[in-house]
Scaffold this motif. Structure first.
Motif, mmCIF file in Angstrom:
data_model
loop_
_atom_site.group_PDB
_atom_site.id
_atom_site.type_symbol
_atom_site.label_atom_id
_atom_site.label_comp_id
_atom_site.label_asym_id
_atom_site.label_seq_id
_atom_site.Cartn_x
_atom_site.Cartn_y
_atom_site.Cartn_z
ATOM 1 N N VAL A 69 12.402 -37.962 26.586
ATOM 2 C CA VAL A 69 12.561 -37.380 25.261
ATOM 3 C C VAL A 69 13.694 -38.063 24.504
ATOM 4 N N ALA A 70 14.754 -38.432 25.204
ATOM 5 C CA ALA A 70 15.921 -39.048 24.560
ATOM 6 C C ALA A 70 15.602 -40.401 23.931
ATOM 7 N N VAL A 71 14.540 -41.066 24.366
ATOM 8 C CA VAL A 71 14.204 -42.390 23.820
ATOM 9 C C VAL A 71 12.804 -42.406 23.208
ATOM 10 N N GLN A 72 12.334 -41.266 22.737
ATOM 11 C CA GLN A 72 10.992 -41.170 22.188
ATOM 12 C C GLN A 72 10.779 -41.974 20.904
ATOM 13 N N PHE A 73 11.853 -42.430 20.278
ATOM 14 C CA PHE A 73 11.729 -43.244 19.072
ATOM 15 C C PHE A 73 12.188 -44.685 19.287
ATOM 16 N N ASP A 74 12.493 -45.066 20.512
ATOM 17 C CA ASP A 74 12.944 -46.425 20.816
ATOM 18 C C ASP A 74 11.754 -47.350 21.057
ATOM 19 N N SER A 75 11.970 -48.628 20.897
ATOM 20 C CA SER A 75 10.993 -49.673 21.226
ATOM 21 C C SER A 75 9.644 -49.455 20.557
ATOM 22 N N GLY A 76 9.657 -49.038 19.308
ATOM 23 C CA GLY A 76 8.422 -48.886 18.550
ATOM 24 C C GLY A 76 7.702 -47.566 18.760
ATOM 25 N N LYS A 77 8.232 -46.690 19.615
ATOM 26 C CA LYS A 77 7.593 -45.390 19.826
ATOM 27 C C LYS A 77 7.862 -44.515 18.614
ATOM 28 N N GLN A 78 6.912 -43.600 18.343
ATOM 29 C CA GLN A 78 6.986 -42.758 17.153
ATOM 30 C C GLN A 78 7.105 -41.283 17.484
ATOM 31 N N GLY A 79 7.703 -40.985 18.614
ATOM 32 C CA GLY A 79 7.952 -39.595 18.984
ATOM 33 C C GLY A 79 6.905 -39.022 19.914
ATOM 34 N N CYS A 80 7.226 -37.892 20.491
ATOM 35 C CA CYS A 80 6.332 -37.212 21.426
ATOM 36 C C CYS A 80 5.160 -36.603 20.657
ATOM 37 N N GLY A 81 4.135 -36.205 21.389
ATOM 38 C CA GLY A 81 3.009 -35.495 20.764
ATOM 39 C C GLY A 81 1.744 -36.312 20.632
ATOM 40 N N PHE A 82 1.629 -37.435 21.340
ATOM 41 C CA PHE A 82 0.407 -38.223 21.293
ATOM 42 C C PHE A 82 -0.776 -37.338 21.711
ATOM 43 N N GLY A 83 -1.858 -37.426 20.985
ATOM 44 C CA GLY A 83 -3.069 -36.681 21.319
ATOM 45 C C GLY A 83 -3.095 -35.268 20.803
ATOM 46 N N ALA A 84 -1.995 -34.802 20.207
ATOM 47 C CA ALA A 84 -1.960 -33.436 19.656
ATOM 48 C C ALA A 84 -2.788 -33.390 18.387
ATOM 49 N N ALA A 85 -3.529 -32.315 18.232
ATOM 50 C CA ALA A 85 -4.385 -32.171 17.042
ATOM 51 C C ALA A 85 -3.547 -31.835 15.835
#
Length: 186
Positions: free
Chosen positions: A170-186
Motif C-alpha cells: 500500500v505504501a508504494v501503490q503510486f510508485d513506478s507507474g502504478k495508479q493506486g490500489c483497486g484494480f478490477g473494482a467496478a
C-alpha cells in the motif's frame, strides 16, 4: 548573550546530529514471524521471511542476503544488499521457479476463465507461466507482492494496483507507474 547563543547552537547541533541516526532504517534481515514456513518447500513463506530454497517462498525467489536466504519479490532480488534469487537451489533459481507453474496445470486453467469473467475492461489475460499464477482470482489473499491479481482480495497486502493488476504494498501503490490500489473494482 554570546554564552546563550553558544548554548542554543550546541543544543541545535546535538539534536540535529542525533535525529538522522534515529531515522536510519535498520539493516534488512529475515522476519522471524514466518519461522514455520522455513524449509518445508510448501511455497508459503512471505516476502521478507527466511528461506532455505526458492520452494519455501510464495514469490518463488529465495534471495541471498549476507550468506542467508530471504524471500524476495522477483523485481527486488538485487535490492537492499540481496545478491539475487537462487539461495539453496543448487546454484540456479530457474528450476525451482519453473517447477511450480509446471506442477500446477490444473490450477492455472481454472484461473484463466476467471480472468475473462471477473476482470474489467483493459485487464490482460493471466500469464500462467509467471510465478504465483495459481493465486490469481482466488480472492483469498494468497498472492505475493509483484504477483498478478484481479482484485485487492487476491493480494496478501490487500492492494491490487492499477493499471496492470499487480499486488503492491500500500505504501508504494503510486510508485513506478502504478495508479493506486483497486484494480478490477467496478
Amino acid at each position: 548573550m554570546v554564552a546563550f547563543t553558544n548554548i542554543l547552537l550546541t543544543i541545535f547541533l546535538t539534536s540535529s546530529s542525533i535525529t538522522p541516526a534515529l531515522a536510519r532504517p535498520s539493516p534488512l534481515s529475515p522476519d522471524p514471524a514466518g519461522a514455520k514456513n522455513v524449509g518445508n518447500g510448501a511455497g508459503g513463506q512471505f516476502i521478507g521471511g527466511a528461506c532455505l530454497s526458492s520452494a519455501d517462498c510464495a514469490s518463488t525467489c529465495c534471495a541471498t542476503l549476507n550468506g542467508a536466504g530471504i524471500c524476495s519479490g522477483l523485481g527486488a532480488q538485487f535490492q537492499a544488499g540481496k545478491t539475487g534469487c537462487g539461495f539453496g537451489d543448487g546454484g540456479a533459481a530457474a528450476p525451482p521457479a519453473g517447477s511450480p507453474p509446471a506442477a500446477q496445470p490444473s490450477s492455472a486453467p481454472e484461473a484463466r476463465p476467471d480472468a475473462g469473467a471477473g476482470a474489467g475492461a483493459g485487464a490482460g489475460a493471466i500469464d500462467a507461466s509467471l510465478p504465483g499464477s495459481q493465486n490469481v482470482g482466488k480472492g483469498n489473499g494468497s498472492q505475493f507482492i509483484t504477483g498478478q491479481c484481479l482484485s485487492d482480495a487476491d493480494c496478501q497486502s490487500g492492494c491490487c494496483a492499477k493499471p496492470k493488476g499487480v499486488c503492491s504494498a500500500v505504501a508504494v501503490q503510486f510508485d513506478s507507474g502504478k495508479q493506486g490500489c483497486g484494480f478490477g473494482a467496478a
